[in-house]
Design a protein around this motif. Structure first.
Motif, PDB file in Angstrom:
ATOM      1  N   LEU A  26       2.070 -33.041 -11.813  1.00 32.38           N
ATOM      2  CA  LEU A  26       2.577 -32.548 -13.111  1.00 32.38           C
ATOM      3  C   LEU A  26       3.504 -33.596 -13.783  1.00 32.38           C
ATOM      4  CD1 LEU A  26       3.364 -28.893 -12.508  1.00 32.38           C
ATOM      5  CD2 LEU A  26       1.477 -29.653 -13.668  1.00 32.38           C
ATOM      6  N   PHE A  27       4.099 -34.150 -12.997  1.00 29.99           N
ATOM      7  CA  PHE A  27       5.065 -35.137 -13.445  1.00 29.99           C
ATOM      8  C   PHE A  27       4.727 -36.423 -14.016  1.00 29.99           C
ATOM      9  CE2 PHE A  27       8.394 -38.457 -13.855  1.00 29.99           C
ATOM     10  CZ  PHE A  27       9.627 -37.865 -13.627  1.00 29.99           C
ATOM     11  N   VAL A  28       3.485 -36.778 -13.653  1.00 18.58           N
ATOM     12  CA  VAL A  28       2.741 -37.955 -14.050  1.00 18.58           C
ATOM     13  C   VAL A  28       1.925 -37.611 -15.269  1.00 18.58           C
ATOM     14  CG1 VAL A  28       0.754 -39.480 -13.629  1.00 18.58           C
ATOM     15  CG2 VAL A  28       2.178 -39.211 -11.920  1.00 18.58           C
ATOM     16  N   LEU A  29       1.450 -36.310 -15.390  1.00 15.83           N
ATOM     17  CA  LEU A  29       0.744 -35.763 -16.497  1.00 15.83           C
ATOM     18  C   LEU A  29       1.623 -35.651 -17.580  1.00 15.83           C
ATOM     19  CD1 LEU A  29      -1.665 -32.991 -14.917  1.00 15.83           C
ATOM     20  CD2 LEU A  29      -2.320 -35.329 -15.829  1.00 15.83           C
ATOM     21  N   PHE A  30       2.722 -35.266 -17.626  1.00 14.48           N
ATOM     22  CA  PHE A  30       3.826 -35.070 -18.560  1.00 14.48           C
ATOM     23  C   PHE A  30       4.261 -36.438 -19.136  1.00 14.48           C
ATOM     24  CE2 PHE A  30       3.913 -30.380 -17.348  1.00 14.48           C
ATOM     25  CZ  PHE A  30       4.067 -29.729 -18.530  1.00 14.48           C
ATOM     26  N   SER A  31       4.397 -37.195 -18.177  1.00 17.55           N
ATOM     27  CA  SER A  31       4.758 -38.774 -18.451  1.00 17.55           C
ATOM     28  C   SER A  31       3.952 -39.283 -19.287  1.00 17.55           C
ATOM     29  CB  SER A  31       5.147 -39.415 -17.183  1.00 17.55           C
ATOM     30  OG  SER A  31       5.522 -40.715 -17.401  1.00 17.55           O
ATOM     31  N   ARG A  67       5.322 -53.367 -21.063  1.00 13.48           N
ATOM     32  CA  ARG A  67       5.596 -51.819 -21.177  1.00 13.48           C
ATOM     33  C   ARG A  67       4.893 -51.004 -20.438  1.00 13.48           C
ATOM     34  NH1 ARG A  67       6.382 -53.621 -26.436  1.00 13.48           N
ATOM     35  NH2 ARG A  67       8.656 -53.005 -27.105  1.00 13.48           N
ATOM     36  N   PHE A  68       3.617 -51.175 -19.976  1.00 16.09           N
ATOM     37  CA  PHE A  68       2.876 -50.376 -19.161  1.00 16.09           C
ATOM     38  C   PHE A  68       3.427 -50.281 -17.783  1.00 16.09           C
ATOM     39  CE2 PHE A  68      -0.653 -49.567 -16.240  1.00 16.09           C
ATOM     40  CZ  PHE A  68      -1.145 -48.095 -16.888  1.00 16.09           C
ATOM     41  N   PHE A  69       3.763 -51.806 -17.339  1.00 18.14           N
ATOM     42  CA  PHE A  69       4.372 -51.823 -16.126  1.00 18.14           C
ATOM     43  C   PHE A  69       5.700 -51.024 -16.058  1.00 18.14           C
ATOM     44  CE2 PHE A  69       7.526 -54.296 -13.642  1.00 18.14           C
ATOM     45  CZ  PHE A  69       7.030 -54.150 -12.425  1.00 18.14           C
ATOM     46  N   MET A  70       6.447 -51.116 -17.034  1.00 12.72           N
ATOM     47  CA  MET A  70       7.688 -50.454 -17.146  1.00 12.72           C
ATOM     48  C   MET A  70       7.302 -48.946 -17.142  1.00 12.72           C
ATOM     49  SD  MET A  70      10.656 -51.175 -20.160  1.00 12.72           S
ATOM     50  CE  MET A  70       9.713 -50.365 -21.291  1.00 12.72           C
ATOM     51  N   TRP A  71       6.257 -48.486 -17.628  1.00 19.09           N
ATOM     52  CA  TRP A  71       5.903 -47.012 -17.565  1.00 19.09           C
ATOM     53  C   TRP A  71       5.689 -46.586 -16.154  1.00 19.09           C
ATOM     54  CZ3 TRP A  71       1.367 -44.836 -16.124  1.00 19.09           C
ATOM     55  CH2 TRP A  71       1.248 -43.310 -16.158  1.00 19.09           C
ATOM     56  N   VAL A  72       4.773 -47.407 -15.462  1.00 17.79           N
ATOM     57  CA  VAL A  72       4.440 -47.334 -14.044  1.00 17.79           C
ATOM     58  C   VAL A  72       5.676 -47.273 -13.032  1.00 17.79           C
ATOM     59  CG1 VAL A  72       3.376 -47.975 -12.177  1.00 17.79           C
ATOM     60  CG2 VAL A  72       2.094 -48.154 -14.130  1.00 17.79           C
ATOM     61  N   PHE A  73       6.677 -48.023 -13.471  1.00 19.29           N
ATOM     62  CA  PHE A  73       7.932 -48.264 -12.422  1.00 19.29           C
ATOM     63  C   PHE A  73       8.657 -46.928 -12.619  1.00 19.29           C
ATOM     64  CE2 PHE A  73      12.485 -49.257 -12.142  1.00 19.29           C
ATOM     65  CZ  PHE A  73      12.354 -49.766 -10.742  1.00 19.29           C
ATOM     66  N   THR A  82       8.405 -36.174 -19.721  1.00 16.07           N
ATOM     67  CA  THR A  82       7.906 -36.567 -21.144  1.00 16.07           C
ATOM     68  C   THR A  82       8.778 -37.625 -21.732  1.00 16.07           C
ATOM     69  OG1 THR A  82       9.427 -34.950 -22.259  1.00 16.07           O
ATOM     70  CG2 THR A  82       7.056 -34.473 -21.490  1.00 16.07           C
ATOM     71  N   GLN A  83      10.360 -37.606 -21.263  1.00 16.65           N
ATOM     72  CA  GLN A  83      11.032 -38.672 -22.089  1.00 16.65           C
ATOM     73  C   GLN A  83      11.073 -39.932 -21.156  1.00 16.65           C
ATOM     74  OE1 GLN A  83      12.490 -38.186 -24.974  1.00 16.65           O
ATOM     75  NE2 GLN A  83      11.022 -36.037 -24.442  1.00 16.65           N
ATOM     76  N   ILE A  84      10.796 -39.879 -20.041  1.00 10.32           N
ATOM     77  CA  ILE A  84      10.427 -41.277 -19.345  1.00 10.32           C
ATOM     78  C   ILE A  84       9.031 -41.829 -19.725  1.00 10.32           C
ATOM     79  CG2 ILE A  84       9.736 -42.141 -17.137  1.00 10.32           C
ATOM     80  CD1 ILE A  84      11.719 -40.628 -15.577  1.00 10.32           C
ATOM     81  N   GLY A  85       8.187 -41.052 -20.221  1.00 11.17           N
ATOM     82  CA  GLY A  85       7.033 -41.787 -20.868  1.00 11.17           C
ATOM     83  C   GLY A  85       7.516 -42.084 -22.025  1.00 11.17           C
ATOM     84  N   PHE A  86       8.001 -41.281 -22.885  1.00  7.60           N
ATOM     85  CA  PHE A  86       8.414 -41.831 -24.224  1.00  7.60           C
ATOM     86  C   PHE A  86       9.332 -42.969 -24.226  1.00  7.60           C
ATOM     87  CE2 PHE A  86      11.153 -41.210 -28.286  1.00  7.60           C
ATOM     88  CZ  PHE A  86      10.422 -40.662 -28.872  1.00  7.60           C
ATOM     89  N   ALA A  87      10.111 -43.191 -23.264  1.00  9.80           N
ATOM     90  CA  ALA A  87      11.118 -44.217 -23.414  1.00  9.80           C
ATOM     91  C   ALA A  87      10.525 -45.833 -22.900  1.00  9.80           C
ATOM     92  CB  ALA A  87      12.522 -44.197 -22.304  1.00  9.80           C
ATOM     93  N   THR A  88       9.300 -45.685 -22.177  1.00  2.72           N
ATOM     94  CA  THR A  88       8.658 -46.766 -21.495  1.00  2.72           C
ATOM     95  C   THR A  88       7.144 -46.874 -22.306  1.00  2.72           C
ATOM     96  OG1 THR A  88       7.799 -45.502 -19.757  1.00  2.72           O
ATOM     97  CG2 THR A  88       9.859 -46.480 -19.519  1.00  2.72           C
ATOM     98  N   SER A  89       6.948 -46.047 -23.363  1.00  3.97           N
ATOM     99  CA  SER A  89       5.640 -46.189 -23.848  1.00  3.97           C
ATOM    100  C   SER A  89       5.200 -47.193 -24.220  1.00  3.97           C
ATOM    101  CB  SER A  89       5.465 -45.080 -25.054  1.00  3.97           C
ATOM    102  OG  SER A  89       4.369 -45.052 -25.865  1.00  3.97           O
ATOM    103  N   TRP A  90       3.946 -47.733 -24.268  1.00  5.10           N
ATOM    104  CA  TRP A  90       3.445 -48.875 -24.927  1.00  5.10           C
ATOM    105  C   TRP A  90       2.809 -48.576 -26.283  1.00  5.10           C
ATOM    106  CZ3 TRP A  90       1.953 -46.056 -20.880  1.00  5.10           C
ATOM    107  CH2 TRP A  90       0.524 -45.321 -20.783  1.00  5.10           C
ATOM    108  N   MET A  91       2.605 -47.208 -26.566  1.00  2.26           N
ATOM    109  CA  MET A  91       1.917 -46.863 -27.817  1.00  2.26           C
ATOM    110  C   MET A  91       2.255 -45.447 -28.460  1.00  2.26           C
ATOM    111  SD  MET A  91      -1.781 -45.101 -25.914  1.00  2.26           S
ATOM    112  CE  MET A  91      -2.018 -44.541 -27.551  1.00  2.26           C
TER     113      MET A  91
END
Length: 510
Positions: A156-161, A234-240, A202-211
């Protein structure tokens, strides 16, 4: 002995407590009011800029940095617009902040749009929960996932991110939390775990988004940087950061599962635990009608996600979509006699659901009142906020390149308290930060990175965020308790984000 007990109770009552969110906002309003007597007001001229996102030309109105000027009177003295205690005729005074904050803005954003969104979502889910379908499905799920509950957390964490990264998911996570928080508590976790795997993700995804179309795309377009450039970094940053969030949440959840009393939300979670305990000896049948209600919710969620990604649906459309879900679920409940529901129960449960989120809706209006006391966020209107924005920009410009980039990140983190909207903050700050980046010798891409990290991560703690307060209301968790838990995670995010900022400068991220 009685006297001693009485004394101990008296001392206990005197123990310092974290102020309520309303109290915190009130004192911030007083501080903002004080600033209006100390800082002169300034303003910018503006211009319209255009950029292309996914083949569509878009435009934003942004301030012109070099046009800034301090307002002066006829005698050439700087003007300080000290705010009055009370302002009649629809104006903004100190004590007007709640009402004026609540009615400010439009249906497309804060405050009135977010307030309406929260109340409609709350009402819709009041109907859905009244059907008993969520409860029946939850008990069924617990039985089937016995021993494999922990697998739910990383998935769920990955999906929401991903949702936060791809289409700026934020407010859309509130309905999911209304379902997931009770389920996780029933599984032996707590409400904080529920918020972590929904809103925090969601906010981790928001903060590190590439798009993300609501932050990165706007910030890049405003800054004159090719939209969606720098995606690899940014994608590497999102994964991290997503991996960091998964590990942090999983370790915390594991600790709470072992000893639930360690949770800061243990007392407030009792609402859900007691409800579950009262039904543990009752055989709840998972009927066809329950399945239809859950199917309605599932299809409704797909409709929402499709609308957001395909047509950029926002608050008005999403709120209406959930309203439809609620009504359809209520009709199904009446037809299949779920929980003995009748037509009037649809109305009463909608009212009760909205009532549960009323506190969060009020916070949104109060928080917007802070910005109004400072004069608002319009760059063409003489305000304290414009003066502060310009002064900090000048201060950062006098520092070495790497330190300047880091201070851009710090500034964006602090400024997010006053302008929580990602697109609004981008439009207001990036026209100043982008040329500032040229001046100090860092790339504009780095300035955009400072914006998205500062804006996104602090969304997890600022009490002025309507989305955060809505999530906490759903979880029945006080902001003070959430802040106590979140402060350590904020420290980790801040340190790591700072390292990424310095690294971006060193590699000439462009």
């Amino acid at each position: 002995m009685a006297a001693e007990n009485k004394k101990n109770q008296k001392n206990k009552n005197r123990t310092w407590q974290m102020p309520d969110t309303y109290v915190i906002i009130f004192f911030v309003v007083l501080f903002a009011a004080l600033l209006t007597y100390l800082i002169p007001v300034g303003q910018f001229d503006t211009k319209d800029i255009t950029y292309v996102y996914k083949g569509v030309e878009k435009s934003r109105t942004v301030p012109i940095p070099e046009s800034f000027r301090i307002l002066t009177d006829d005698a050439g003295e700087t003007v300080k617009n000290g705010i009055k205690w009370f302002e009649p005729g629809g104006g903004v005074g100190v004590v007007n902040y709640t009402f004026e904050g609540m009615v400010s803005g439009s249906k497309w954003g804060s405050a009135v749009g977010v307030i309406a969104f929260i109340l409609v979502i709350g009402g819709a889910f009041g109907i859905i929960l009244k059907t008993g379908a969520v409860e029946a499905g939850m008990l069924q799920m617990i039985k089937k996932t016995k021993g494999a509950e922990s697998a739910i957390i990383p998935i769920l964490f990955v999906l929401f991110s991903i949702g936060g990264a791809v289409f700026g998911m934020g407010e859309e996570a509130i309905p999911f939390a209304m379902i997931l928080v009770p389920i996780l508590i029933a599984m032996g976790y707590d409400a904080i775990t529920g918020i972590m795997i929904t809103y925090t993700a969601t906010q981790i995804g928001f903060a590190t988004s590439w798009m993300n179309p609501f932050s990165v795309a706007i910030a890049q377009g405003v800054s004159g940087v090719p939209v969606m450039s720098g995606a690899g970094f940014r994608f590497f940053m999102w994964v991290f950061f997503t991996a960091l969030g998964v590990v942090y949440t999983w370790r915390y959840a594991k600790k709470i599962k072992k000893n639930p009393t360690l949770s800061l939300s243990y007392e407030s979670d009792a609402y859900y635990r007691d409800d579950l305990k009262s039904k543990e000896n009752i055989e709840v049948k998972f009927e066809f009608g329950h399945k239809l209600v859950l199917l309605t919710v599932f299809l409704g969620m797909i409709w929402v996600i499709y609308g957001v990604m395909k047509y950029e649906y926002y608050l008005p459309e999403i709120a209406t979509q959930f309203f439809v879900m609620g009504i359809v679920s209520g009709i199904i409940a009446i037809i299949f006699k779920l929980n003995d529901m009748r037509v009037n129960d649809i109305a009463s449960s909608f009212r009760d659901g909205a009532k549960d989120l009323l506190g969060a809706a009020l916070v949104v209006g109060m928080a917007k009142g802070i910005v109004l006391v400072l004069g608002g966020s319009d760059p063409t209107t003489p305000t304290v906020l414009n003066t502060v924005l310009h002064a900090i920009g000048n201060a950062i410009g006098s520092l070495p390149a790497t330190i300047s980039a880091w201070f851009m990140f710090v500034f964006q983190s602090v400024f997010n308290f006053f302008v929580v909207s990602g697109s609004g903050q981008a439009a207001l700050t990036m026209p100043l930060m982008a040329p500032l980046a040229d001046l100090v010798g860092v790339t504009r891409q780095v300035a955009v990175l400072a914006f998205q990290l500062g804006d996104g991560f602090t969304n997890l703690i600022v009490p002025t965020s309507g989305c955060l307060m809505g999530m906490l209301a759903v979880a029945r968790l006080d902001w003070s308790k959430w802040a106590k838990f979140q402060i350590k995670f904020q420290g980790i995010l801040f340190i790591l984000a700072s390292i990424f900022m310095i690294g971006a400068v060193m590699i000439g991220f462009n």
